[in-house]
Enzyme design. Structure first.
Site, short mmCIF file in Angstrom:
data_model
loop_
_atom_site.label_atom_id
_atom_site.label_comp_id
_atom_site.label_asym_id
_atom_site.label_seq_id
_atom_site.Cartn_x
_atom_site.Cartn_y
_atom_site.Cartn_z
N GLU A 89 32.21 35.04 -20.43
CA GLU A 89 31.64 36.08 -21.28
C GLU A 89 31.02 37.28 -21.14
O GLU A 89 30.73 37.22 -19.79
CB GLU A 89 30.78 35.22 -22.11
CG GLU A 89 31.02 33.91 -22.96
CD GLU A 89 30.17 33.16 -23.69
OE1 GLU A 89 30.24 32.73 -24.67
OE2 GLU A 89 28.85 32.98 -23.05
N CYS A 109 27.85 29.06 -12.14
CA CYS A 109 26.70 29.69 -11.37
C CYS A 109 26.06 28.50 -10.46
O CYS A 109 25.72 27.36 -11.02
CB CYS A 109 25.72 30.35 -12.33
SG CYS A 109 24.52 31.32 -11.14
N CYS A 116 17.71 28.45 -17.03
CA CYS A 116 18.89 29.21 -17.64
C CYS A 116 20.13 28.21 -17.84
O CYS A 116 20.48 27.12 -17.26
CB CYS A 116 19.18 30.37 -16.30
SG CYS A 116 20.73 31.07 -16.57
N GLY A 156 26.61 34.15 -13.55
CA GLY A 156 26.96 34.29 -12.11
C GLY A 156 26.12 35.05 -11.49
O GLY A 156 25.19 35.67 -11.96
N SER A 211 15.54 39.23 -10.26
CA SER A 211 15.08 38.34 -11.13
C SER A 211 13.79 37.65 -10.57
O SER A 211 14.00 36.63 -9.69
CB SER A 211 16.22 37.31 -11.67
OG SER A 211 17.02 37.83 -12.30
N LEU A 212 12.47 37.96 -11.14
CA LEU A 212 11.58 37.43 -9.94
C LEU A 212 10.89 36.34 -10.80
O LEU A 212 10.79 35.19 -10.06
CB LEU A 212 10.44 38.68 -10.20
CG LEU A 212 9.40 38.40 -9.22
CD1 LEU A 212 9.82 38.35 -7.66
CD2 LEU A 212 8.31 39.51 -9.19
N ASN A 287 14.35 33.34 -24.13
CA ASN A 287 15.34 33.09 -25.21
C ASN A 287 15.57 31.44 -25.38
O ASN A 287 16.06 31.02 -24.21
CB ASN A 287 16.76 33.71 -25.01
CG ASN A 287 16.72 35.09 -25.19
OD1 ASN A 287 16.05 35.67 -26.28
ND2 ASN A 287 17.20 35.69 -24.24
N CYS A 330 20.10 36.84 -22.92
CA CYS A 330 20.19 36.45 -21.32
C CYS A 330 20.00 34.93 -21.34
O CYS A 330 19.17 34.31 -22.14
CB CYS A 330 18.89 37.20 -20.52
SG CYS A 330 18.97 38.94 -20.79
N1 SAH Z 1 22.22 35.69 -11.37
C1 SAH Z 1 21.63 36.91 -11.68
C2 SAH Z 1 22.19 37.63 -12.75
C3 SAH Z 1 21.95 37.02 -14.20
S1 SAH Z 1 20.99 38.08 -14.93
C4 SAH Z 1 20.07 37.14 -11.46
O1 SAH Z 1 19.63 36.14 -11.46
O2 SAH Z 1 19.62 38.06 -11.80
C5 SAH Z 1 20.33 37.31 -16.25
C6 SAH Z 1 19.05 37.44 -16.49
O3 SAH Z 1 18.57 36.58 -17.43
C7 SAH Z 1 18.36 37.01 -15.29
O4 SAH Z 1 17.12 37.70 -15.17
C8 SAH Z 1 17.88 35.51 -15.75
O5 SAH Z 1 16.83 35.06 -14.84
C9 SAH Z 1 17.47 35.75 -17.38
N2 SAH Z 1 17.47 34.51 -18.07
C10 SAH Z 1 18.10 33.28 -17.89
N3 SAH Z 1 17.94 32.59 -18.88
C11 SAH Z 1 17.22 33.38 -19.56
C12 SAH Z 1 16.47 33.08 -21.03
N4 SAH Z 1 16.89 31.78 -21.59
N5 SAH Z 1 16.00 33.84 -21.59
C13 SAH Z 1 15.84 35.31 -21.06
N6 SAH Z 1 16.33 35.58 -19.82
C14 SAH Z 1 16.96 34.58 -19.18
#
Ligand code: SAH
Length: 337
Positions: A89, A109, A116, A156, A211-212, A287, A330
């Site tokens: 997507e 991933c 996530c 990913g 992504s912390l 989300n 996200c």
């Molecule tokens: N793998 C990479 C790229 C994905 S970025 C990374 O981890 O940075 C997608 C972003 O959305 C990341 O910061 C992830 O942690 C965040 N994310 C994942 N699930 C989410 C959710 N349900 N609501 C909001 N952000 C989310």
């Protein structure tokens, strides 16, 4: 056979030199692919018949198919089917500053972040360079508009597909290619430390987001298994080095999970962790997804967290929300396919 969209301009130069052709033909091919946007090699009419048939012998000009489109307010989610029937997507977002596209870098991933949705499907394979380039080309064709910003924040982990991702960026950043400025491109990683060092050495202007999601190891281990491999002190060391070498500001993404990482103590700990760093924090209201138990922080908690960071002189914003209704937000990608 190799896709023609997997070649950087340098790759094409080498290709032409190897077959005893002039290297400027690489520019011609790029012009047809990325400026004129032809859909076949034989349409490259200012190349000789001989060069065209050689190209056709060695490369294919492929595409990926849009099989579904969900339209929301200021957001459109695309589902693509790849040649081997795998699905990915990408999400277009219309901002006041331009049009940004969030692309996927892998099928599935392996990072297994607890919150996530995308990571519930284990990684099946890397995306090839052309499959990333084509997400942009197909969507620009569909919306009849140029994409101004690219974020590698779809399905990913970009640094788990490092070589292809870097080639992809090279092609889209090339002024003779898709020509998206480096400062308009953002890579987001969960923190694969060795790749942060490699990326630092490239000294590009491409933005780095981390992504912390947690300010200490105990909590981060629970939320993001990658932290057991590369704990916070190693991650922060790599980030400091990145900032020192590139002089660029780093973005920290921090999703707000109700009663998990949104307490005043967490905010204080985060301030301590980021003190003096050239960075900014993007608070992301979580989300919620059907399959995972986490809840979104209450907005008073988000406001309080924001205030604590502000008071401690940490630049902070709360991410504007896109795509909730069409499950394009996200962490929601791939959850309904
Ligand atoms: N793998 C990479 C790229 C994905 S970025 C990374 O981890 O940075 C997608 C972003 O959305 C990341 O910061 C992830 O942690 C965040 N994310 C994942 N699930 C989410 C959710 N349900 N609501 C909001 N952000 C989310």
């Amino acid at each position: 056979m190799n896709s023609i969209y997997s070649y950087t301009r340098d790759d094409l130069i080498n290709y032409f030199l190897n077959i005893n052709e002039k290297k400027f033909k690489a520019d011609i091919v790029f012009d047809w692919l990325y400026k004129k946007r032809v859909s076949s090699i034989e349409s490259m009419t200012n190349l000789s018949k001989k060069v065209i048939s050689k190209l056709e012998e060695d490369m294919i000009l492929d595409n990926i198919n849009i099989i579904k489109k969900d339209v929301g307010t200021d957001v459109v989610k695309y589902l693509f089917e790849l040649t081997d029937k795998e699905k990915i997507e990408a999400v277009v977002m219309y901002h006041d500053y331009g049009t940004s596209l969030c692309i996927s870098t892998e099928v599935g991933c392996n990072m297994s972040c607890a919150f996530c949705e995308s990571g519930r499907l284990k990684k099946r394979r890397n995306l090839s360079v052309n499959e990333m380039v084509l997400q942009i080309l197909e969507i620009e064709k569909d919306i009849k508009k140029r994409i101004s910003h690219i974020v590698l924040m779809g399905i990913g982990e970009p640094f788990d597909n490092y070589d292809n991702v870097i080639k992809f960026i090279n092609i889209i950043n090339d002024s003779k290619g898709i020509d998206i400025g480096a400062r308009h491109i953002t890579i987001s990683t969960c923190g694969i430390v060795p790749k942060i060092y490699e990326f630092t050495e490239l000294k590009t202007q491409v933005n780095l987001a981390i992504s912390l999601h947690a300010p200490n190891n105990e909590l981060r281990n629970r939320l993001m298994p990658i932290n057991k491999v590369y704990p916070l002190n190693e991650l922060m060391k790599a980030i400091k080095k990145y900032i020192e070498v590139t002089n660029r500001r780093v973005t920290f993404e921090y999703i707000m999970l109700d009663d998990i990482n949104d307490t005043n103590e967490c905010a204080m700990e985060l301030c301590e962790l980021l003190k003096g760093l050239n960075c900014y924090v993007n608070l992301i209201p979580y989300n919620e997804t059907n399959n995972i138990g986490f809840k979104r922080s209450k907005s008073v908690k988000i406001d309080k967290f924001y205030d604590i960071l502000k008071k401690n002189n940490i630049s902070v914003t709360v991410r504007r929300e896109f795509g909730g209704l069409v499950s394009a937000a996200c962490g929601q990608l791939r959850s309904r396919v």
